[in-house]
Design an enzyme around this catalytic site. Structure first.
Site, PDB file in Angstrom:
ATOM      1  N   GLY A 193      30.544  28.961  31.800  1.00 51.60           N
ATOM      2  CA  GLY A 193      29.459  27.992  31.722  1.00 51.60           C
ATOM      3  C   GLY A 193      28.653  28.051  33.004  1.00 51.60           C
ATOM      4  N   GLN A 211      22.736  25.267  39.139  1.00 53.12           N
ATOM      5  CA  GLN A 211      23.635  26.162  39.874  1.00 53.12           C
ATOM      6  C   GLN A 211      22.928  27.443  40.300  1.00 53.12           C
ATOM      7  OE1 GLN A 211      27.086  25.781  36.934  1.00 53.12           O
ATOM      8  NE2 GLN A 211      28.119  26.286  38.863  1.00 53.12           N
ATOM      9  N   CYS A 250      35.034  26.250  39.379  1.00 52.12           N
ATOM     10  CA  CYS A 250      33.578  26.195  39.311  1.00 52.12           C
ATOM     11  C   CYS A 250      32.986  27.347  40.125  1.00 52.12           C
ATOM     12  CB  CYS A 250      33.101  24.852  39.870  1.00 52.12           C
ATOM     13  SG  CYS A 250      31.315  24.637  39.847  1.00 52.12           S
ATOM     14  N   LEU A 251      31.964  27.984  39.567  1.00 53.96           N
ATOM     15  CA  LEU A 251      31.315  29.076  40.288  1.00 53.96           C
ATOM     16  C   LEU A 251      30.660  28.593  41.581  1.00 53.96           C
ATOM     17  CD1 LEU A 251      29.705  31.019  37.295  1.00 53.96           C
ATOM     18  CD2 LEU A 251      31.866  31.483  38.477  1.00 53.96           C
ATOM     19  N   HIS A 301      31.729  19.450  31.923  1.00 49.17           N
ATOM     20  CA  HIS A 301      31.627  19.998  33.278  1.00 49.17           C
ATOM     21  C   HIS A 301      30.161  20.334  33.596  1.00 49.17           C
ATOM     22  CE1 HIS A 301      33.292  22.583  36.642  1.00 49.17           C
ATOM     23  NE2 HIS A 301      32.084  23.100  36.502  1.00 49.17           N
ATOM     24  N   GLU A 302      29.483  20.996  32.654  1.00 50.53           N
ATOM     25  CA  GLU A 302      28.091  21.406  32.895  1.00 50.53           C
ATOM     26  C   GLU A 302      27.135  20.211  32.889  1.00 50.53           C
ATOM     27  OE1 GLU A 302      27.685  24.261  34.144  1.00 50.53           O
ATOM     28  OE2 GLU A 302      29.627  25.064  33.555  1.00 50.53           O
ATOM     29  N   HIS A 313      27.225  18.689  36.188  1.00 45.41           N
ATOM     30  CA  HIS A 313      26.361  19.402  37.139  1.00 45.41           C
ATOM     31  C   HIS A 313      24.921  18.913  37.039  1.00 45.41           C
ATOM     32  CE1 HIS A 313      28.617  22.340  39.341  1.00 45.41           C
ATOM     33  NE2 HIS A 313      29.133  22.897  38.250  1.00 45.41           N
TER      34      HIS A 313
END
Length: 170
Positions: free
Chosen positions: A43, A48, A90-91, A132-133, A136
């Site tokens: 994702g 991000q 997480c990236l 999660h997204e 963000h």
């Protein structure tokens, strides 16, 4: 595309809704998928990669083949139920993982890149990725959802990431 790290200002604010799909949106989506795959993610939210836009992409087909690549524009969770605790990463917070408690099932209202309005129910991993997204897009990290004690153990690592982000390092 560059992935912005924990502490980057774009990740700490609520992004703007998309009223009209911008020119070149297909190219942005393509580049985001490439970036996500290069970094072995499932994702990726627009902020991000530095975009002040309310959308994210997902592809969890490696884990759950029924879910292919998806794009969620202006997503909103309109209902949630259940509870599960699963380890998340997480990236934007490389090298840090922690268990997070979230609802197990969500109903999400969103638009597709074609402008179609949808409301769908998701459970399990897909529900988790969506939450999660969406976090963000609202300036919330997964580490904001863990206990203060757990977060205190990560404090020095998070501080170093934030310092790197503010210096513009990857």
């Amino acid at each position: 595309m560059k992935i912005y790290l924990y502490g980057s200002p774009i990740l700490e604010k609520k992004v703007k809704d998309i009223d009209k799909i911008p020119d070149g949106f297909d190219k942005i989506i393509k580049e985001m998928f490439e970036t996500m795959y290069e970094n072995i993610g499932i994702g990726l939210s627009a902020n991000q990669v530095g975009l002040d836009m309310s959308f994210f992409i997902t592809d969890i087909s490696v884990h759950e083949p029924e879910y292919k690549r998806m794009v969620f524009i202006n997503p909103q969770i309109v209902y949630s139920e259940g509870e599960s605790e699963i380890e998340e990463g997480c990236l934007s917070i490389p090298g840090i993982r922690s268990n997070v408690i979230r609802p197990d099932t969500v109903i999400v209202r969103y638009k597709t890149p074609e402008g179609e309005e949808k409301e769908e129910r998701f459970s399990g991993l897909m529900a988790r990725v969506i939450q999660h997204e969406i976090d963000h897009l609202n300036g919330i990290y997964f580490v904001d959802r863990i206990s203060p004690l757990k977060k205190s153990f990560l404090a020095s690592r998070l501080k170093r990431l934030k310092e790197k982000a503010l210096r513009g390092e990857l």
